[in-house]
Write a protein that holds these residues in place. Structure first.
Motif, PDB file in Angstrom:
ATOM      1  N   HIS A  70      33.879  43.199  42.968  1.00 41.90           N
ATOM      2  CA  HIS A  70      32.650  42.979  42.212  1.00 41.90           C
ATOM      3  C   HIS A  70      32.086  44.342  41.829  1.00 41.90           C
ATOM      4  CE1 HIS A  70      29.525  40.351  40.787  1.00 41.90           C
ATOM      5  NE2 HIS A  70      28.590  41.023  41.426  1.00 41.90           N
ATOM      6  N   GLY A  71      32.382  44.770  40.597  1.00 42.10           N
ATOM      7  CA  GLY A  71      32.022  46.113  40.149  1.00 42.10           C
ATOM      8  C   GLY A  71      33.279  46.926  39.889  1.00 42.10           C
ATOM      9  N   ARG A  93      31.575  48.122  35.762  1.00 44.95           N
ATOM     10  CA  ARG A  93      30.502  47.126  35.817  1.00 44.95           C
ATOM     11  C   ARG A  93      31.011  45.694  35.688  1.00 44.95           C
ATOM     12  NH1 ARG A  93      25.715  48.681  31.861  1.00 44.95           N
ATOM     13  NH2 ARG A  93      25.596  46.406  31.843  1.00 44.95           N
ATOM     14  N   SER A  95      32.327  42.008  36.789  1.00 41.89           N
ATOM     15  CA  SER A  95      32.134  41.087  37.901  1.00 41.89           C
ATOM     16  C   SER A  95      33.467  40.549  38.414  1.00 41.89           C
ATOM     17  CB  SER A  95      31.260  39.917  37.458  1.00 41.89           C
ATOM     18  OG  SER A  95      31.999  39.050  36.599  1.00 41.89           O
ATOM     19  N   PRO A 213      29.691  45.513  46.621  1.00 43.39           N
ATOM     20  CA  PRO A 213      29.771  46.083  45.273  1.00 43.39           C
ATOM     21  C   PRO A 213      30.675  47.308  45.200  1.00 43.39           C
ATOM     22  CG  PRO A 213      27.514  45.504  45.801  1.00 43.39           C
ATOM     23  CD  PRO A 213      28.303  45.326  47.060  1.00 43.39           C
ATOM     24  N   PHE A 299      28.532  42.771  36.671  1.00 43.64           N
ATOM     25  CA  PHE A 299      28.425  42.656  38.126  1.00 43.64           C
ATOM     26  C   PHE A 299      27.011  42.848  38.663  1.00 43.64           C
ATOM     27  CE2 PHE A 299      27.656  47.071  38.477  1.00 43.64           C
ATOM     28  CZ  PHE A 299      27.440  47.416  39.818  1.00 43.64           C
ATOM     29  N   SER A 304      25.277  38.204  37.852  1.00 43.65           N
ATOM     30  CA  SER A 304      26.367  37.446  38.491  1.00 43.65           C
ATOM     31  C   SER A 304      26.431  37.667  40.000  1.00 43.65           C
ATOM     32  CB  SER A 304      27.714  37.823  37.861  1.00 43.65           C
ATOM     33  OG  SER A 304      28.036  39.178  38.155  1.00 43.65           O
ATOM     34  N   GLY A 305      25.306  38.026  40.601  1.00 44.76           N
ATOM     35  CA  GLY A 305      25.254  38.200  42.047  1.00 44.76           C
ATOM     36  C   GLY A 305      24.128  37.369  42.639  1.00 44.76           C
TER      37      GLY A 305
END
Length: 401
Positions: A70-71, A93, A95, A213, A299, A304-305
């Motif tokens: 994620h990231g 960046r 996701s 992340p 991300f 999207s978190g």
């Protein structure tokens, strides 16, 4: 008498009115049941979408021996701030959903993203492989809505969003560092994205979810057990109506205030007391194009978190921009709760009334203290809800939830 000797009698006006009234009453009684049946079907469809995402995550892990990052993505030629837009790189960046595309029946989308693209068909490359940063809606994949990422109960469509998502990676029970993770992304760094000891310590203390992340995670890291840990959660997308679950307030540089009191937005106050699901008309809003779930490929936590800090369907509480960190809880258009995806792939419905500890207790972070119950490694201050969002808190879950 008629010629046949039999009297013919029709309905009187009164009888017709009585029949119409009865039909109206029956329709009135049946309509809520029909609506409830439709919502039940939409809710089941939403759950099935989430199950497919869970299956995709497990297949990804089987293929690469790790979870999707994620990231992730490409780095610019010269160092950049992590919130800056770029047409030459995705600036790390992207996701988890970008990497998941070939595992959720979106192979064609992955082929577009993973190859250079000549959008205007003039013979020159407009975008490199892995695309630009996710706010660039001129890049077709980022503006495309994927059906597998949408809940049928959520009516949000079209601009000003890019491709929407109703599902989000679980980042744990602390918002500290959620927008950055383990990489020092600064425009004055000697090289793009160096790793530093200090940032590694910050991330180790605060990033307690299944997904960390900008770092690789594995199922083996989930020491609480996959069946006891939330891997992803449902989020409602913004409709432009100042719903406090879907648009951030602009609270200036109040990051530490929110870190030390997750109910900061409620206590200021910024929420309309007569309509608790909406911000006050006087509350500053963080841009109409920055709605919750507006970029499936981005991300950043707001897009999207999600966290397990405030219970489901509480407000999202932000600071000066969506590129910063925020308290990004789960939300949905279903009545009374949200779907969550557990680490073992099971989908469960969590009610808004889940036990969620003290919503005014400071979050766990590197600078936490024993008196505040938030030193690194402390059990979650946010009860069962917080414990479900941490991968290695070792809390004992008493019964089902």
């Amino acid at each position: 008498m008629s010629r046949s000797g039999i009297a013919r009698r029709g309905f009187t006006l009164v009888e017709l009115l009585v029949v119409i009234a009865i039909i109206g009453v029956l329709v009135g009684l049946l309509l809520p049941a029909v609506q409830a049946a439709r919502e039940a079907a939409r809710r089941m469809s939403c759950s099935n979408n989430f199950k497919q995402i869970g299956l995709g995550i497990h297949n990804y892990h089987s293929a690469y021996d790790q979870l999707p990052i994620h990231g992730s993505g490409t780095a610019p030629a010269a160092p950049e701030w992590w919130w800056n837009g770029s047409t030459t790189s995705s600036n790390h960046r992207l996701s988890i959903f970008v990497g998941l595309t070939p595992f959720v029946e979106q192979q064609a989308m992955w082929e577009q993203i993973s190859n250079p693209m000549d959008v205007d068909k003039n013979g020159s490359i407009d975008y490199y492989a892995m695309g630009p940063t996710p706010q660039d809606i001129a890049y077709p994949p980022w503006a495309t809505t994927l059906a597998s990422l949408r809940c049928p109960s959520d009516p949000g469509v079209g601009l000003p969003s890019a491709g929407r998502t109703n599902y989000a990676a679980c980042l744990g029970d602390s918002m500290v560092n959620s927008q950055q993770g383990v990489l020092e992304v600064r425009n004055n760094s000697p090289v793009p994205y160096p790793k530093t000891q200090g940032l590694a310590e910050d991330s180790r203390a605060a990033d307690r979810g299944v997904f960390v992340p900008r770092a690789a995670s594995k199922f083996r890291d989930v020491l609480d057990g996959l069946a006891n840990t939330i891997m992803a959660g449902e989020i409602a997308t913004d409709l432009g109506d100042r719903d406090n679950r879907t648009i951030l307030t602009d609270n200036g540089n109040a990051v530490n205030n929110q870190r030390d009191n997750p109910s900061y937005c409620q206590d200021n106050p910024l929420i309309d007391p007569e309509r608790p699901r909406f911000w006050l008309a006087s509350a500053p809003i963080n841009g109409s194009t920055n709605g919750r779930g507006y970029r499936w490929a981005d991300f950043l936590p707001h897009y999207s978190g999600c966290h397990t800090i405030l219970p489901p369907n509480r407000e999202v509480c932000g600071v000066n921009n969506t590129g910063n960190t925020a308290i990004s809880t789960m939300s949905s258009r279903h009545q009374g709760g949200v779907h969550v995806l557990m680490g073992d792939g099971a989908v469960k419905f969590i009610t808004d009334s889940i036990e969620a500890g003290n919503s005014r207790n400071p979050m766990v972070h590197k600078g936490g203290t024993a008196g505040n119950l938030n030193v690194p490694g402390a059990k979650s201050p946010y009860g069962l809800w917080g414990a479900l969002g941490t991968r290695a808190g070792k809390e004992v879950l008493d019964g089902d939830f």
